[in-house]
Write a protein that holds these residues in place. Structure first.
Motif, PDB file in Angstrom:
ATOM      1  N   GLN A 213       0.826  -1.197   0.000  1.00 52.73           N
ATOM      2  CA  GLN A 213       0.000   0.000   0.000  1.00 52.73           C
ATOM      3  C   GLN A 213       0.869   1.260   0.000  1.00 52.73           C
ATOM      4  OE1 GLN A 213      -3.262  -0.294   2.664  1.00 52.73           O
ATOM      5  NE2 GLN A 213      -4.124   1.685   2.085  1.00 52.73           N
ATOM      6  N   GLU A 214       1.958   1.234   0.740  1.00 49.47           N
ATOM      7  CA  GLU A 214       2.873   2.376   0.758  1.00 49.47           C
ATOM      8  C   GLU A 214       3.457   2.617  -0.635  1.00 49.47           C
ATOM      9  OE1 GLU A 214       7.003   3.828   2.977  1.00 49.47           O
ATOM     10  OE2 GLU A 214       6.529   1.702   2.774  1.00 49.47           O
ATOM     11  N   LEU A 215       3.902   1.554  -1.294  1.00 50.39           N
ATOM     12  CA  LEU A 215       4.494   1.670  -2.626  1.00 50.39           C
ATOM     13  C   LEU A 215       3.508   2.284  -3.607  1.00 50.39           C
ATOM     14  CD1 LEU A 215       6.600   0.998  -4.850  1.00 50.39           C
ATOM     15  CD2 LEU A 215       5.525  -1.270  -5.003  1.00 50.39           C
ATOM     16  N   VAL A 216       2.290   1.767  -3.640  1.00 47.91           N
ATOM     17  CA  VAL A 216       1.307   2.226  -4.619  1.00 47.91           C
ATOM     18  C   VAL A 216       0.868   3.661  -4.340  1.00 47.91           C
ATOM     19  CG1 VAL A 216      -0.986   1.809  -5.576  1.00 47.91           C
ATOM     20  CG2 VAL A 216       0.528  -0.122  -5.083  1.00 47.91           C
ATOM     21  N   GLU A 217       0.629   3.976  -3.085  1.00 50.72           N
ATOM     22  CA  GLU A 217       0.178   5.328  -2.753  1.00 50.72           C
ATOM     23  C   GLU A 217       1.276   6.360  -3.034  1.00 50.72           C
ATOM     24  OE1 GLU A 217      -1.399   5.340   1.189  1.00 50.72           O
ATOM     25  OE2 GLU A 217      -3.250   4.320   0.575  1.00 50.72           O
ATOM     26  N   VAL A 218       2.518   6.013  -2.747  1.00 49.47           N
ATOM     27  CA  VAL A 218       3.631   6.918  -3.076  1.00 49.47           C
ATOM     28  C   VAL A 218       3.715   7.093  -4.588  1.00 49.47           C
ATOM     29  CG1 VAL A 218       6.139   7.177  -3.105  1.00 49.47           C
ATOM     30  CG2 VAL A 218       4.985   6.485  -1.004  1.00 49.47           C
ATOM     31  N   GLY A 219       3.612   5.982  -5.318  1.00 50.18           N
ATOM     32  CA  GLY A 219       3.713   6.044  -6.772  1.00 50.18           C
ATOM     33  C   GLY A 219       2.641   6.895  -7.412  1.00 50.18           C
ATOM     34  N   PHE A 220       1.424   6.810  -6.894  1.00 51.07           N
ATOM     35  CA  PHE A 220       0.316   7.578  -7.463  1.00 51.07           C
ATOM     36  C   PHE A 220       0.262   9.009  -6.923  1.00 51.07           C
ATOM     37  CE2 PHE A 220      -1.286   3.619  -9.118  1.00 51.07           C
ATOM     38  CZ  PHE A 220      -2.130   3.981 -10.155  1.00 51.07           C
ATOM     39  N   SER A 221       1.117   9.349  -5.967  1.00 49.24           N
ATOM     40  CA  SER A 221       1.072  10.696  -5.377  1.00 49.24           C
ATOM     41  C   SER A 221       1.545  11.780  -6.344  1.00 49.24           C
ATOM     42  CB  SER A 221       1.934  10.737  -4.111  1.00 49.24           C
ATOM     43  OG  SER A 221       3.323  10.654  -4.434  1.00 49.24           O
ATOM     44  N   GLY A 222       2.408  11.397  -7.289  1.00 51.38           N
ATOM     45  CA  GLY A 222       2.903  12.376  -8.248  1.00 51.38           C
ATOM     46  C   GLY A 222       4.002  13.269  -7.722  1.00 51.38           C
ATOM     47  N   ALA A 229      10.873   9.111 -10.906  1.00 48.71           N
ATOM     48  CA  ALA A 229      11.426  10.128 -10.012  1.00 48.71           C
ATOM     49  C   ALA A 229      10.764  10.075  -8.647  1.00 48.71           C
ATOM     50  CB  ALA A 229      11.254  11.515 -10.636  1.00 48.71           C
ATOM     51  N   THR A 230       9.447   9.847  -8.644  1.00 51.86           N
ATOM     52  CA  THR A 230       8.707   9.785  -7.380  1.00 51.86           C
ATOM     53  C   THR A 230       9.213   8.639  -6.505  1.00 51.86           C
ATOM     54  OG1 THR A 230       6.720  10.723  -8.413  1.00 51.86           O
ATOM     55  CG2 THR A 230       6.408   9.506  -6.353  1.00 51.86           C
ATOM     56  N   LEU A 231       9.320   7.458  -7.095  1.00 56.05           N
ATOM     57  CA  LEU A 231       9.770   6.299  -6.315  1.00 56.05           C
ATOM     58  C   LEU A 231      11.242   6.402  -5.939  1.00 56.05           C
ATOM     59  CD1 LEU A 231       7.915   3.335  -8.089  1.00 56.05           C
ATOM     60  CD2 LEU A 231       7.228   4.623  -6.064  1.00 56.05           C
ATOM     61  N   SER A 232      12.044   7.003  -6.809  1.00 54.67           N
ATOM     62  CA  SER A 232      13.469   7.168  -6.496  1.00 54.67           C
ATOM     63  C   SER A 232      13.677   8.050  -5.286  1.00 54.67           C
ATOM     64  CB  SER A 232      14.211   7.738  -7.708  1.00 54.67           C
ATOM     65  OG  SER A 232      14.199   6.823  -8.787  1.00 54.67           O
ATOM     66  N   ARG A 233      12.884   9.114  -5.167  1.00 54.54           N
ATOM     67  CA  ARG A 233      12.980  10.014  -4.019  1.00 54.54           C
ATOM     68  C   ARG A 233      12.638   9.275  -2.729  1.00 54.54           C
ATOM     69  NH1 ARG A 233      10.008  15.705  -4.759  1.00 54.54           N
ATOM     70  NH2 ARG A 233      10.603  15.703  -2.574  1.00 54.54           N
ATOM     71  N   HIS A 234      11.721   8.339  -2.822  1.00 50.18           N
ATOM     72  CA  HIS A 234      11.238   7.672  -1.614  1.00 50.18           C
ATOM     73  C   HIS A 234      12.031   6.409  -1.277  1.00 50.18           C
ATOM     74  CE1 HIS A 234       8.053   7.085   1.407  1.00 50.18           C
ATOM     75  NE2 HIS A 234       8.196   5.793   1.172  1.00 50.18           N
ATOM     76  N   PHE A 235      12.413   5.637  -2.299  1.00 50.10           N
ATOM     77  CA  PHE A 235      13.022   4.331  -2.057  1.00 50.10           C
ATOM     78  C   PHE A 235      14.515   4.273  -2.373  1.00 50.10           C
ATOM     79  CE2 PHE A 235       8.501   3.311  -2.694  1.00 50.10           C
ATOM     80  CZ  PHE A 235       8.254   2.557  -1.561  1.00 50.10           C
TER      81      PHE A 235
END
Length: 271
Positions: A213-222, A229-235
């Motif tokens: 759920q964390e992965l998907v919500e972060v990915g769709f946050s924009g 870029a979104t996932l790279s910033r987070h993961f």
């Protein structure tokens, strides 16, 4: 782990229906207020029953005039119909021996035994009913007659994938299994419908629901612009290898990432 996939009510704007009464009688007004468009096409009923493959306990939200209710019972299901219109409840109880409950289906407590949901549901509360189904621990499947646009959006038929579909994908499959024209209803609605089949998987595709759920919500946050870029910033640095493993190009828009690619992303980032 209990999952919560509720994302508020999806807008189903229904234009003024075409009927000879012009909405002047109390029954016409009730139909509009309750989003009542009754299924009158027997072929369409047969398509729904075939898609649902009913057996065991089946709950039907919006039993209406009982056309689908009786068809499900004839197919061998133990049907419990729910109807909010007291006049229709009285008529159904008088005409059949089936169990018809008066009230709002989404306010009921899910059964504590395996069950399916099958129904020609009101457009205006589609998302509310879908959310109820996804939260029910013992639900095996939901076969729902929805607005065509909704079914296409949730099943990826447009080639795009919604947050709700992706977020629930490890636990549920989504499939558009048939289209029903507006002429199959009375009063005739302004849009076509479709049979949407949501089925619980025998086993989840991921082990850690919280991480998914964390992965998907972060990915769709924009946040960060592109999905990469979104996932790279987070993961961090592992995202590039996970993208390569999932076969996702760096510039792919989030909505065009297939849910199965999300599963591969999750596996790569949470090994």
């Amino acid at each position: 782990m209990a999952q919560n996939f509720a994302h508020g009510n999806y807008s189903h704007t229904q234009k003024k229906v075409r009927n000879n009464g012009g909405g002047r009688t109390p029954r016409d007004r009730a139909r509009r207020e309750l989003s009542q468009n009754f299924l009158v096409d027997r072929n369409a009923v047969d398509l729904i029953v075939k898609a649902a493959r009913p057996s065991g306990l089946v709950l039907e939200p919006g039993a209406g005039e009982g056309v689908l209710t009786t068809a499900l019972a004839r197919a061998g299901a133990e049907v419990v119909g729910y109807e909010i219109d007291p006049l229709l409840v009285a008529k159904l109880r008088a005409r059949t021996k089936l169990k018809i409950m008066k009230g709002d289906f989404t306010a009921t407590r899910p059964p504590d035994q395996p069950f399916a949901v099958v129904g020609n549901i009101p457009y205006g509360i589609t998302s509310k009913i879908v959310d109820w189904c996804l939260r029910a621990p013992e639900l095996t499947s939901a076969t729902l007659l929805t607005q065509l646009e909704y079914a296409r959006k949730r099943s990826g038929d447009y080639g795009r994938w919604s947050l709700l579909t992706v977020e629930s994908w490890p636990w549920f499959s989504w499939e558009l299994v048939g289209r029903i024209g507006r002429e199959s209803f009375r009063p005739v609605p302004s849009v076509d419908s479709a049979i949407l089949r949501i089925e619980r998987r025998p086993a989840p595709l991921v082990d850690d629901g919280g991480a998914w759920q964390e992965l998907v919500e972060v990915g769709f946050s924009g946040v960060g612009g592109s999905l990469f870029a979104t996932l790279s910033r987070h993961f961090g640095g592992g995202v590039a290898a996970a993208f390569d493993r999932a076969g996702i190009a760096r510039d792919t828009v989030v909505a065009f990432v297939h849910p199965d690619q999300w599963v591969t992303l999750h596996a790569g980032l949470h090994r």
